[in-house]
Scaffold this active site. Structure first.
Site, PDB file in Angstrom:
ATOM      1  N   GLU A 120       0.845  -1.204   0.000  1.00 24.69           N
ATOM      2  CA  GLU A 120       0.000   0.000   0.000  1.00 24.69           C
ATOM      3  C   GLU A 120       0.874   1.245   0.000  1.00 24.69           C
ATOM      4  O   GLU A 120       1.820   1.344   0.778  1.00 24.69           O
ATOM      5  CB  GLU A 120      -0.921  -0.036   1.229  1.00 24.69           C
ATOM      6  CG  GLU A 120      -1.613   1.263   1.584  1.00 24.69           C
ATOM      7  CD  GLU A 120      -2.514   1.833   0.479  1.00 24.69           C
ATOM      8  OE1 GLU A 120      -3.264   1.081  -0.163  1.00 24.69           O
ATOM      9  OE2 GLU A 120      -2.421   3.068   0.246  1.00 24.69           O
ATOM     10  N   GLN A 121       0.516   2.216  -0.841  1.00 26.54           N
ATOM     11  CA  GLN A 121       1.348   3.425  -0.939  1.00 26.54           C
ATOM     12  C   GLN A 121       1.260   4.322   0.289  1.00 26.54           C
ATOM     13  O   GLN A 121       2.221   5.011   0.624  1.00 26.54           O
ATOM     14  CB  GLN A 121       0.965   4.220  -2.182  1.00 26.54           C
ATOM     15  CG  GLN A 121      -0.453   4.785  -2.148  1.00 26.54           C
ATOM     16  CD  GLN A 121      -0.804   5.589  -3.392  1.00 26.54           C
ATOM     17  OE1 GLN A 121      -0.005   5.712  -4.313  1.00 26.54           O
ATOM     18  NE2 GLN A 121      -2.012   6.132  -3.439  1.00 26.54           N
ATOM     19  N   ARG A 149     -16.954   4.749   5.121  1.00 31.66           N
ATOM     20  CA  ARG A 149     -15.930   3.943   4.448  1.00 31.66           C
ATOM     21  C   ARG A 149     -14.793   3.567   5.394  1.00 31.66           C
ATOM     22  O   ARG A 149     -14.265   2.457   5.337  1.00 31.66           O
ATOM     23  CB  ARG A 149     -15.351   4.696   3.245  1.00 31.66           C
ATOM     24  CG  ARG A 149     -14.299   3.879   2.479  1.00 31.66           C
ATOM     25  CD  ARG A 149     -13.654   4.702   1.374  1.00 31.66           C
ATOM     26  NE  ARG A 149     -12.677   3.920   0.618  1.00 31.66           N
ATOM     27  CZ  ARG A 149     -11.404   3.766   0.969  1.00 31.66           C
ATOM     28  NH1 ARG A 149     -10.961   4.315   2.092  1.00 31.66           N
ATOM     29  NH2 ARG A 149     -10.599   3.038   0.232  1.00 31.66           N
ATOM     30  N   TYR A 190     -28.170   9.527   3.818  1.00 32.42           N
ATOM     31  CA  TYR A 190     -28.545   8.401   4.688  1.00 32.42           C
ATOM     32  C   TYR A 190     -27.769   8.482   5.987  1.00 32.42           C
ATOM     33  O   TYR A 190     -26.787   9.242   6.088  1.00 32.42           O
ATOM     34  CB  TYR A 190     -28.300   7.051   3.992  1.00 32.42           C
ATOM     35  CG  TYR A 190     -26.946   6.855   3.336  1.00 32.42           C
ATOM     36  CD1 TYR A 190     -25.833   6.456   4.064  1.00 32.42           C
ATOM     37  CD2 TYR A 190     -26.799   7.029   1.950  1.00 32.42           C
ATOM     38  CE1 TYR A 190     -24.603   6.258   3.441  1.00 32.42           C
ATOM     39  CE2 TYR A 190     -25.565   6.838   1.325  1.00 32.42           C
ATOM     40  CZ  TYR A 190     -24.472   6.445   2.076  1.00 32.42           C
ATOM     41  OH  TYR A 190     -23.253   6.247   1.470  1.00 32.42           O
ATOM     42  N   ASP A 197     -11.873  -0.607  -8.948  1.00 36.48           N
ATOM     43  CA  ASP A 197     -11.778   0.645  -9.714  1.00 36.48           C
ATOM     44  C   ASP A 197     -10.648   0.623 -10.730  1.00 36.48           C
ATOM     45  O   ASP A 197     -10.656   1.397 -11.686  1.00 36.48           O
ATOM     46  CB  ASP A 197     -11.530   1.827  -8.752  1.00 36.48           C
ATOM     47  CG  ASP A 197     -12.796   2.295  -8.063  1.00 36.48           C
ATOM     48  OD1 ASP A 197     -13.850   1.691  -8.273  1.00 36.48           O
ATOM     49  OD2 ASP A 197     -12.721   3.277  -7.304  1.00 36.48           O
TER      50      ASP A 197
HETATM   51  P1  FAD Z   1      -9.746   1.896  -3.560  1.00 40.10           P
HETATM   52  O1  FAD Z   1     -10.634   1.580  -2.420  1.00 40.10           O
HETATM   53  O2  FAD Z   1      -9.702   3.276  -4.086  1.00 40.10           O
HETATM   54  O3  FAD Z   1      -8.266   1.427  -3.130  1.00 40.10           O
HETATM   55  C1  FAD Z   1      -7.100   1.624  -3.900  1.00 40.10           C
HETATM   56  C2  FAD Z   1      -5.897   1.527  -2.974  1.00 40.10           C
HETATM   57  O4  FAD Z   1      -4.709   1.447  -3.752  1.00 40.10           O
HETATM   58  C3  FAD Z   1      -5.753   2.742  -2.084  1.00 40.10           C
HETATM   59  O5  FAD Z   1      -5.528   2.339  -0.755  1.00 40.10           O
HETATM   60  C4  FAD Z   1      -4.550   3.472  -2.675  1.00 40.10           C
HETATM   61  O6  FAD Z   1      -3.826   4.211  -1.706  1.00 40.10           O
HETATM   62  C5  FAD Z   1      -3.733   2.285  -3.212  1.00 40.10           C
HETATM   63  N1  FAD Z   1      -2.806   2.646  -4.296  1.00 40.10           N
HETATM   64  C6  FAD Z   1      -3.063   3.412  -5.381  1.00 40.10           C
HETATM   65  N2  FAD Z   1      -1.985   3.494  -6.170  1.00 40.10           N
HETATM   66  C7  FAD Z   1      -1.012   2.751  -5.583  1.00 40.10           C
HETATM   67  C8  FAD Z   1       0.346   2.435  -5.923  1.00 40.10           C
HETATM   68  N3  FAD Z   1       0.922   2.916  -7.042  1.00 40.10           N
HETATM   69  N4  FAD Z   1       1.063   1.623  -5.097  1.00 40.10           N
HETATM   70  C9  FAD Z   1       0.496   1.123  -3.952  1.00 40.10           C
HETATM   71  N5  FAD Z   1      -0.789   1.406  -3.574  1.00 40.10           N
HETATM   72  C10 FAD Z   1      -1.531   2.203  -4.386  1.00 40.10           C
HETATM   73  N6  FAD Z   1     -16.139   5.701  -2.236  1.00 40.10           N
HETATM   74  C11 FAD Z   1     -17.299   6.154  -1.756  1.00 40.10           C
HETATM   75  O7  FAD Z   1     -18.349   5.726  -2.255  1.00 40.10           O
HETATM   76  N7  FAD Z   1     -17.354   7.028  -0.713  1.00 40.10           N
HETATM   77  C12 FAD Z   1     -16.229   7.505  -0.116  1.00 40.10           C
HETATM   78  O8  FAD Z   1     -16.296   8.271   0.801  1.00 40.10           O
HETATM   79  C13 FAD Z   1     -14.986   7.054  -0.594  1.00 40.10           C
HETATM   80  N8  FAD Z   1     -13.852   7.485  -0.019  1.00 40.10           N
HETATM   81  C14 FAD Z   1     -12.649   7.026  -0.459  1.00 40.10           C
HETATM   82  C15 FAD Z   1     -11.495   7.427   0.209  1.00 40.10           C
HETATM   83  C16 FAD Z   1     -10.250   6.962  -0.218  1.00 40.10           C
HETATM   84  C17 FAD Z   1      -9.010   7.415   0.506  1.00 40.10           C
HETATM   85  C18 FAD Z   1     -10.157   6.051  -1.315  1.00 40.10           C
HETATM   86  C19 FAD Z   1      -8.786   5.522  -1.745  1.00 40.10           C
HETATM   87  C20 FAD Z   1     -11.316   5.640  -1.982  1.00 40.10           C
HETATM   88  C21 FAD Z   1     -12.587   6.103  -1.558  1.00 40.10           C
HETATM   89  N9  FAD Z   1     -13.778   5.705  -2.162  1.00 40.10           N
HETATM   90  C22 FAD Z   1     -14.973   6.134  -1.680  1.00 40.10           C
HETATM   91  C23 FAD Z   1     -13.796   4.821  -3.345  1.00 40.10           C
HETATM   92  C24 FAD Z   1     -14.212   3.473  -3.034  1.00 40.10           C
HETATM   93  O9  FAD Z   1     -13.595   3.034  -1.862  1.00 40.10           O
HETATM   94  C25 FAD Z   1     -13.794   2.660  -4.251  1.00 40.10           C
HETATM   95  O10 FAD Z   1     -14.479   3.134  -5.382  1.00 40.10           O
HETATM   96  C26 FAD Z   1     -14.210   1.246  -4.155  1.00 40.10           C
HETATM   97  O11 FAD Z   1     -14.188   0.780  -2.877  1.00 40.10           O
HETATM   98  C27 FAD Z   1     -13.330   0.386  -5.081  1.00 40.10           C
HETATM   99  O12 FAD Z   1     -12.259  -0.105  -4.336  1.00 40.10           O
HETATM  100  P2  FAD Z   1     -10.820  -0.383  -4.889  1.00 40.10           P
HETATM  101  O13 FAD Z   1     -10.201  -1.316  -3.917  1.00 40.10           O
HETATM  102  O14 FAD Z   1     -10.855  -0.759  -6.318  1.00 40.10           O
HETATM  103  O15 FAD Z   1     -10.080   1.008  -4.820  1.00 40.10           O
END
Ligand code: FAD
Length: 384
Positions: free
Chosen positions: A35-36, A109, A215, A294
């Site tokens: 994790e970054q 979240r 909500y 995402d």
């Molecule tokens: P994410 O949950 O976005 O996780 C991606 C992770 O990868 C993050 O922890 C990021 O720091 C890490 N990362 C990115 N690039 C690198 C790299 N080069 N090297 C190492 N690590 C890296 N959705 C909502 O609906 N409401 C919210 O309030 C909300 N808040 C959010 C707050 C944050 C800080 C983040 C990161 C996302 C948020 N989201 C929110 C988005 C939601 O969590 C995501 O759309 C969804 O959960 C998809 O999850 P994911 O695991 O694909 O991506």
């Protein structure tokens, strides 16, 4: 079933990455998460965990831990923005739980993230590891390079690194997600700030080109969340923590019903972020590198399925690896993609219409899906 299990690297400890780690550990794999961020911080606001997300999380034993930290609304109301006329009601609460075996839950979240993080031993999560390079060496090993100069190797790399995925870029080239021309203002704050105003437990107010969703996010309703989406075609900054201008928010929703205006103006501080999306991607993997969440199917938050689909991906990917085995990673990743893409493609395309639940809607195809039981897209001869 083949049983050889080798090291799996997960890039990103967000919602998808942590669900993947917990699911893989549960099925007996070895995982390392990179994790970054320097540490987990309570960033973010409300997330809706619909029945499909909760069924996947239920397989990790998380229904009660989440219920104790989130809110289960009795119903969802769609309302016209100015008159408050109800255009659709979705009965939730007990009847929805009886139907799917899980509640439909609203939560901050950061609390969801903390519950998920507790399932992975600390020694498996490596902070301050920003991925800057990734290379498949042709002999079944993928090398990862981090910004701090360190390196790691793994038999399989899962890119769960979110909307600006470095893993995605390494696989398919640089290609920024498309700005929808809309921004979202959002806030979470103590319910006492609306001074006893009677409001729906979960609602969406539909304007001609903008909307507001609100909500509660705690079991005793003492915290409220809203997201207000409006056109702002010239805005570009994309951050989860940028502070928004309250006057701009008030102006954008000036014509909305007084209940909405009260909810918006009661927020002590608001955040603002640009809504971006992508078209469905043709592929999610190459060699032994694969994407989830995402990183491969970002969506604007209109159907509340961003986190839910990342969670589903994580469970299905773990099941595919378990079923096929790590000694045929290409097959496992092909089965994963074939199992998931039709659903997430449909979700991305339906989501962008932004009509979900406005009127009576067939929700079954989204909410009934149980990632632990869903049929894997295996070749004809292989039983699930
Ligand atoms: P994410 O949950 O976005 O996780 C991606 C992770 O990868 C993050 O922890 C990021 O720091 C890490 N990362 C990115 N690039 C690198 C790299 N080069 N090297 C190492 N690590 C890296 N959705 C909502 O609906 N409401 C919210 O309030 C909300 N808040 C959010 C707050 C944050 C800080 C983040 C990161 C996302 C948020 N989201 C929110 C988005 C939601 O969590 C995501 O759309 C969804 O959960 C998809 O999850 P994911 O695991 O694909 O991506």
């Amino acid at each position: 079933m083949k049983t050889e299990k080798r090291k799996i690297a997960i890039v990103g400890a967000g919602i998808g990455g942590l669900t993947a780690a917990a699911s893989l550990l549960r099925l007996g794999f070895t995982v390392e998460v990179y994790e970054q961020a320097e540490q987990f911080a309570p960033i973010g606001a409300g997330i809706q965990l619909t029945a499909n997300a909760m069924q996947a999380l239920g397989g990790l034993g998380l229904i009660e831990p989440l219920r104790s930290k989130g809110f289960v609304p009795a119903a969802f109301h769609s309302r016209e923005w100015d008159t408050a006329k109800v255009t659709n009601v979705l009965v939730m609460g007990k009847s929805l739980e009886e139907r799917y075996g899980t509640p439909d839950l609203m939560i901050h979240r950061a609390r969801l993230h903390a519950v998920l993080a507790a399932l992975t031993p600390c020694k498996c999560i490596h902070f301050s590891k920003k991925l800057i390079g990734i290379e498949h060496n042709g002999s079944g090993v993928t090398a990862l390079a981090f910004a701090d100069g360190s390196r790691a190797e793994a038999a399989l790399v899962i890119g769960a690194d979110g909307i600006h995925s470095m893993v995605r870029e390494a696989l398919f080239g640089a290609d920024e997600p498309r700005f929808t021309g809309r921004v979202a203002y959002r806030a979470t704050y103590p319910t006492e700030r609306i001074r006893g105003l009677a409001i729906d437990e979960r609602a969406k107010w539909w304007g001609p080109d903008r909307h507001v969703v609100h909500y509660f996010t705690t079991p005793n309703k003492d915290e409220i969340y809203f997201i207000a989406v409006t056109p702002e075609p010239n805005f570009r900054v994309e951050s989860w923590s940028m502070v928004g201008d309250k006057n701009m928010l008030r102006a954008a929703f000036a014509g909305f019903h007084p209940i909405v205006r009260t909810i918006l103006s009661a927020a002590p501080e608001i955040r603002k972020w640009a809504l971006v999306e992508r078209d469905p991607m043709p592929s999610w993997w190459e060699n032994s590198i694969v994407l989830l969440g995402d990183a491969c199917h970002p969506m604007a938050p209109y159907m509340a399925q961003g986190a839910a689909t990342a969670i589903e991906d994580a469970v299905i990917l773990a099941r595919c690896l378990e079923h096929v085995g790590c000694d045929d990673i290409s097959k496992a990743l092909a089965v994963y993609t074939a199992s998931r893409k039709p659903r997430t493609d449909r979700m991305q395309l339906t989501n962008r219409e932004n009509t979900w639940l406005r009127e009576r809607t067939d929700t079954e195809w989204v909410y009934e899906y149980d990632a632990w039981r869903a049929r894997l897209a295996l070749p004809e001869s292989s039983p699930t």
